[in-house]
Design a protein around this motif. Structure first.
Motif, PDB file in Angstrom:
ATOM      1  N   THR A   1      68.785  99.711  27.473  1.00  0.00           N
ATOM      2  CA  THR A   1      68.905  99.856  26.020  1.00  0.00           C
ATOM      3  C   THR A   1      67.925  98.919  25.318  1.00  0.00           C
ATOM      4  O   THR A   1      67.765  97.751  25.725  1.00  0.00           O
ATOM      5  N   TRP A   2      67.271  99.444  24.270  1.00  0.00           N
ATOM      6  CA  TRP A   2      66.379  98.607  23.462  1.00  0.00           C
ATOM      7  C   TRP A   2      66.896  98.504  22.048  1.00  0.00           C
ATOM      8  O   TRP A   2      67.302  99.503  21.429  1.00  0.00           O
ATOM      9  N   SER A   3      66.912  97.313  21.505  1.00  0.00           N
ATOM     10  CA  SER A   3      67.195  97.076  20.092  1.00  0.00           C
ATOM     11  C   SER A   3      66.189  96.064  19.582  1.00  0.00           C
ATOM     12  O   SER A   3      65.576  95.321  20.363  1.00  0.00           O
TER      13      SER A   3
ATOM     14  N   LYS B   1      67.519  92.335  20.559  1.00  0.00           N
ATOM     15  CA  LYS B   1      67.688  91.909  21.955  1.00  0.00           C
ATOM     16  C   LYS B   1      66.564  92.373  22.865  1.00  0.00           C
ATOM     17  O   LYS B   1      66.445  91.889  23.993  1.00  0.00           O
ATOM     18  N   GLY B   2      65.763  93.314  22.401  1.00  0.00           N
ATOM     19  CA  GLY B   2      64.753  93.876  23.273  1.00  0.00           C
ATOM     20  C   GLY B   2      65.390  94.774  24.313  1.00  0.00           C
ATOM     21  O   GLY B   2      66.454  95.369  24.082  1.00  0.00           O
ATOM     22  N   LEU B   3      64.771  94.875  25.495  1.00  0.00           N
ATOM     23  CA  LEU B   3      65.300  95.709  26.576  1.00  0.00           C
ATOM     24  C   LEU B   3      66.397  94.973  27.330  1.00  0.00           C
ATOM     25  O   LEU B   3      66.213  93.815  27.742  1.00  0.00           O
ATOM     26  N   THR B   4      67.540  95.618  27.483  1.00  0.00           N
ATOM     27  CA  THR B   4      68.649  95.049  28.251  1.00  0.00           C
ATOM     28  C   THR B   4      69.186  96.097  29.192  1.00  0.00           C
ATOM     29  O   THR B   4      69.070  97.300  28.957  1.00  0.00           O
ATOM     30  N   MET B   5      69.820  95.624  30.270  1.00  0.00           N
ATOM     31  CA  MET B   5      70.468  96.507  31.223  1.00  0.00           C
ATOM     32  C   MET B   5      71.938  96.123  31.292  1.00  0.00           C
ATOM     33  O   MET B   5      72.266  94.936  31.253  1.00  0.00           O
ATOM     34  N   ASN B   6      72.803  97.112  31.371  1.00  0.00           N
ATOM     35  CA  ASN B   6      74.240  96.854  31.417  1.00  0.00           C
ATOM     36  C   ASN B   6      74.696  96.023  30.216  1.00  0.00           C
ATOM     37  O   ASN B   6      75.416  95.029  30.357  1.00  0.00           O
ATOM     38  N   ASP B   7      74.225  96.403  29.043  1.00  0.00           N
ATOM     39  CA  ASP B   7      74.601  95.811  27.760  1.00  0.00           C
ATOM     40  C   ASP B   7      73.970  94.452  27.477  1.00  0.00           C
ATOM     41  O   ASP B   7      73.425  94.238  26.403  1.00  0.00           O
TER      42      ASP B   7
ATOM     43  N   ASP C   1      63.437  91.250  29.558  1.00  0.00           N
ATOM     44  CA  ASP C   1      62.323  90.369  29.179  1.00  0.00           C
ATOM     45  C   ASP C   1      62.483  90.084  27.694  1.00  0.00           C
ATOM     46  O   ASP C   1      62.479  90.996  26.873  1.00  0.00           O
ATOM     47  N   PRO C   2      62.635  88.813  27.313  1.00  0.00           N
ATOM     48  CA  PRO C   2      62.814  88.499  25.881  1.00  0.00           C
ATOM     49  C   PRO C   2      61.645  88.922  25.010  1.00  0.00           C
ATOM     50  O   PRO C   2      61.801  89.137  23.817  1.00  0.00           O
ATOM     51  N   ASN C   3      60.471  89.077  25.611  1.00  0.00           N
ATOM     52  CA  ASN C   3      59.307  89.484  24.828  1.00  0.00           C
ATOM     53  C   ASN C   3      59.364  90.953  24.418  1.00  0.00           C
ATOM     54  O   ASN C   3      58.585  91.388  23.568  1.00  0.00           O
ATOM     55  N   THR C   4      60.278  91.698  25.031  1.00  0.00           N
ATOM     56  CA  THR C   4      60.366  93.132  24.700  1.00  0.00           C
ATOM     57  C   THR C   4      61.024  93.377  23.352  1.00  0.00           C
ATOM     58  O   THR C   4      61.230  94.536  22.957  1.00  0.00           O
ATOM     59  N   VAL C   5      61.368  92.327  22.636  1.00  0.00           N
ATOM     60  CA  VAL C   5      61.801  92.508  21.242  1.00  0.00           C
ATOM     61  C   VAL C   5      60.680  93.185  20.458  1.00  0.00           C
ATOM     62  O   VAL C   5      60.936  93.992  19.553  1.00  0.00           O
TER      63      VAL C   5
ATOM     64  N   SER D   1      65.795 106.594  35.285  1.00  0.00           N
ATOM     65  CA  SER D   1      66.415 105.755  34.254  1.00  0.00           C
ATOM     66  C   SER D   1      66.620 106.544  32.972  1.00  0.00           C
ATOM     67  O   SER D   1      65.917 107.528  32.707  1.00  0.00           O
ATOM     68  N   LEU D   2      67.572 106.084  32.175  1.00  0.00           N
ATOM     69  CA  LEU D   2      67.743 106.555  30.801  1.00  0.00           C
ATOM     70  C   LEU D   2      67.422 105.371  29.891  1.00  0.00           C
ATOM     71  O   LEU D   2      68.103 104.341  29.933  1.00  0.00           O
ATOM     72  N   PHE D   3      66.375 105.524  29.078  1.00  0.00           N
ATOM     73  CA  PHE D   3      65.992 104.470  28.137  1.00  0.00           C
ATOM     74  C   PHE D   3      66.520 104.843  26.753  1.00  0.00           C
ATOM     75  O   PHE D   3      66.103 105.850  26.168  1.00  0.00           O
TER      76      PHE D   3
END
Length: 543
Positions: free
Chosen positions: A48-50, A53-59, A64-68, A85-87
């Motif tokens: 999941t991307w927000s 939080k950037g990209l996270t797995m399992n909530d 990677d914090p830079n993926t914000v 995967s489901l992004f």
């Protein structure tokens, strides 16, 4: 679309490797729950991307914090997409509309996924303007609100958390779950849980009393939308309508179609009714009383609010309003004086670029095709302005003509309004007032409307109050003479518009059903002393 149909369609799109799937919903949390189940079923990872939080797995497992940063996130997804995967993208639409660079980069990602990667990009959020460059890449699927079975499950799961609390009264019986579930149709999971939490705090339990909280939540949703108006119908009932017995009986029969027994019997939802006729004869009041009797929310659509300044806004507004009606169904959609908003649709292409015609077409198509239990209650005063497309069978179940009240109906109306001013109707000569307010005073086809009778009662009361407070008659109360004087001072609308009303009556004889009993029916039923000579428009109907 049901929940099962939604999940089936979503699974097909994922298996077919659609590059971008947009789930149109405001229920982000519920959508994520459904996607978790879908990912497990298809043996895919869920990331999941927000924008926070950037990209996270399992909530909560950060990739990677830079993926914000969106560009960094897309580059990372390209690396991870080699594994099934489901992004899920939560805050994407506002970013895409802010920069063409984001649009190009996301389009490239979509093309790579479609061509060679066993993954999918899924956007979750309300449908907004999709950039033109992505419209061929995006597939939109609407996530439905929870159905009755899911609502009962949500309520049951929430209630069971507190079942062991002895200080709380938790009712998880099937009748209570069914009643609460039916009342909650159109609400999200979060909204339902908020209502139940409010009940725990205020009522120290969960029971059928929570229906009031649920209805209040629906009111809030309607107010937020701004296009529909939630009309309060408390303290109203069908007995507040004087006369219109044919209409009342017809509506009473349709009310039964909303019961579980009728559904099991195979009866479909009624489409609605159109009331045409003379102003001031109870059409609008009928809509309010029916909603109260049926215990359904009454939503008034003001078509004037629908039309917006910008191109496409009006069409979006009407779609939003109709979707809201379905979301809070079973409900009654009240369109008052519908002819005023739609009378100019014939020349719409010259005056407003066709906006009115498109809005009108959207309404007609929805009325014909709607599957939700939304009962359309439309009223019209000027039949000459009604588009013929609106009158054909399939839009409404029936068209009723509301004429000037006959003697029996005027008697009922006088009694209703005299009771309203806290007086006993039997203390007055109602029969004399009925005769005076009809054709014996003003001639054939001319008599007072219901609203004019109400005005006469108010005027008589005001004048009696003035006399009572003078030094001459301190003990005086309102009398029959006061009502008679107010009646004779009136100038009936039917006298001013006698020719127009005659035209409407002739039209109704071929095109509409009489909302009132005929004088012969009144006399046969011994419900009053109606005169068979009173002019009344509309066809008779047999039940």
């Amino acid at each position: 679309m049901t929940k099962d149909e939604f999940l089936q369609e979503l699974e097909v799109l994922i298996r077919a490797r659609y590059g971008i799937i947009l789930i149109n919903t405001l229920e982000e949390e519920r959508a994520l729950d459904l996607l978790k189940s879908m990912a497990a079923k298809l043996n895919k990872r869920l990331l999941t991307w927000s924008c926070t939080k950037g990209l996270t797995m399992n909530d909560d497992q950060a990739i990677d914090p830079n993926t914000v940063d969106l560009m960094t996130a897309i580059a990372k997804v390209e690396q991870l997409a080699e594994e099934p995967s489901l992004f899920v993208w939560l805050d994407l639409q506002s970013h895409l509309n802010s920069s063409p660079v984001y649009v190009r980069r996301f389009k490239e990602l979509s093309q790579e996924i479609r061509e060679r990667m066993p993954s999918n990009s899924i956007i979750v959020g309300p449908l907004a303007d999709i950039p033109v460059e992505l419209q061929k890449e995006v597939t939109i699927i609407d996530m439905p609100y929870p159905d009755l079975a899911e609502l009962k499950s949500i309520i049951s799961q929430f209630a069971k958390q507190y079942a062991d609390r002895t200080e709380l009264n938790i009712d998880c019986s099937d009748p209570t779950l069914d009643a609460l579930g039916r009342a909650a149709i159109g609400l999200s999971k979060t909204e339902i849980e908020n209502c139940l939490a409010k009940s725990l705090v205020k009522n120290k339990g969960i029971s059928r009393q929570d229906i009031d909280f649920i209805l209040e939540e629906k009111k809030q949703n309607i107010r937020k939308a701004g296009i529909l108006e939630y009309v309060e119908t408390e303290n109203l009932e069908t007995n507040d309508i004087g006369g219109l017995d044919n209409l009342k009986k017809w509506l009473e029969i349709r009310k039964q179609a909303y019961t579980p027994e009728a559904e099991q019997f195979g009866i479909g939802w009624p489409k609605g009714v159109l009331l045409v006729g003379i102003p001031g004869c109870g059409k609008s009041l009928s809509a309010k009383c029916v909603a109260a009797a049926w215990k359904m929310p009454l939503l008034r659509l003001d078509l004037g609010r629908v039309f917006g300044m910008y191109v496409g806004t009006s069409e979006a507004n009407i779609r939003q309003a109709l979707a809201m009606c379905e979301a809070v169904s079973p409900s009654i959609l009240w369109i008052d004086e519908i002819e005023k908003a739609l009378s100019g649709q014939a020349s719409s292409s010259q005056t407003d670029g066709g906006t009115t015609s498109r809005v009108f077409g959207t309404i007609l198509t929805w009325m014909q095709e709607k599957k939700s239990p939304v009962f359309v209650f439309a009223t019209a005063n000027n039949i000459a302005s009604l588009p013929p497309e609106l009158l054909r069978k399939g839009r409404f179940d029936e068209i009723f003509f509301v004429d000037l009240p006959n003697e029996q109906e005027r008697e009922e109306i006088f009694r209703i309004h005299i009771k309203r001013i806290k007086r006993d109707p039997d203390q007055f000569d109602i029969g004399k007032m009925v005769k005076l307010s009809g054709e014996s005073t003003w001639g054939d086809g001319v008599r007072l409307t219901g609203s004019e009778i109400e005005a006469c009662v108010n005027q008589a009361l005001l004048e009696a109050f003035f006399v009572k407070n003078s030094a001459v008659h301190p003990e005086e109360d309102v009398t029959t003479a006061d009502f008679e004087r107010a009646i004779l001072q009136s100038v009936p609308l039917s006298r001013v518009r006698k020719e127009d009303i005659g035209y409407m009556r002739n039209w109704a004889m071929e095109n509409a059903v009489r909302a009132s009993l005929t004088p012969e029916q009144v006399m046969t039923a011994a419900v009053g002393s109606a005169s068979a000579s009173e002019v009344t428009g509309g066809r008779s109907i047999d039940f």
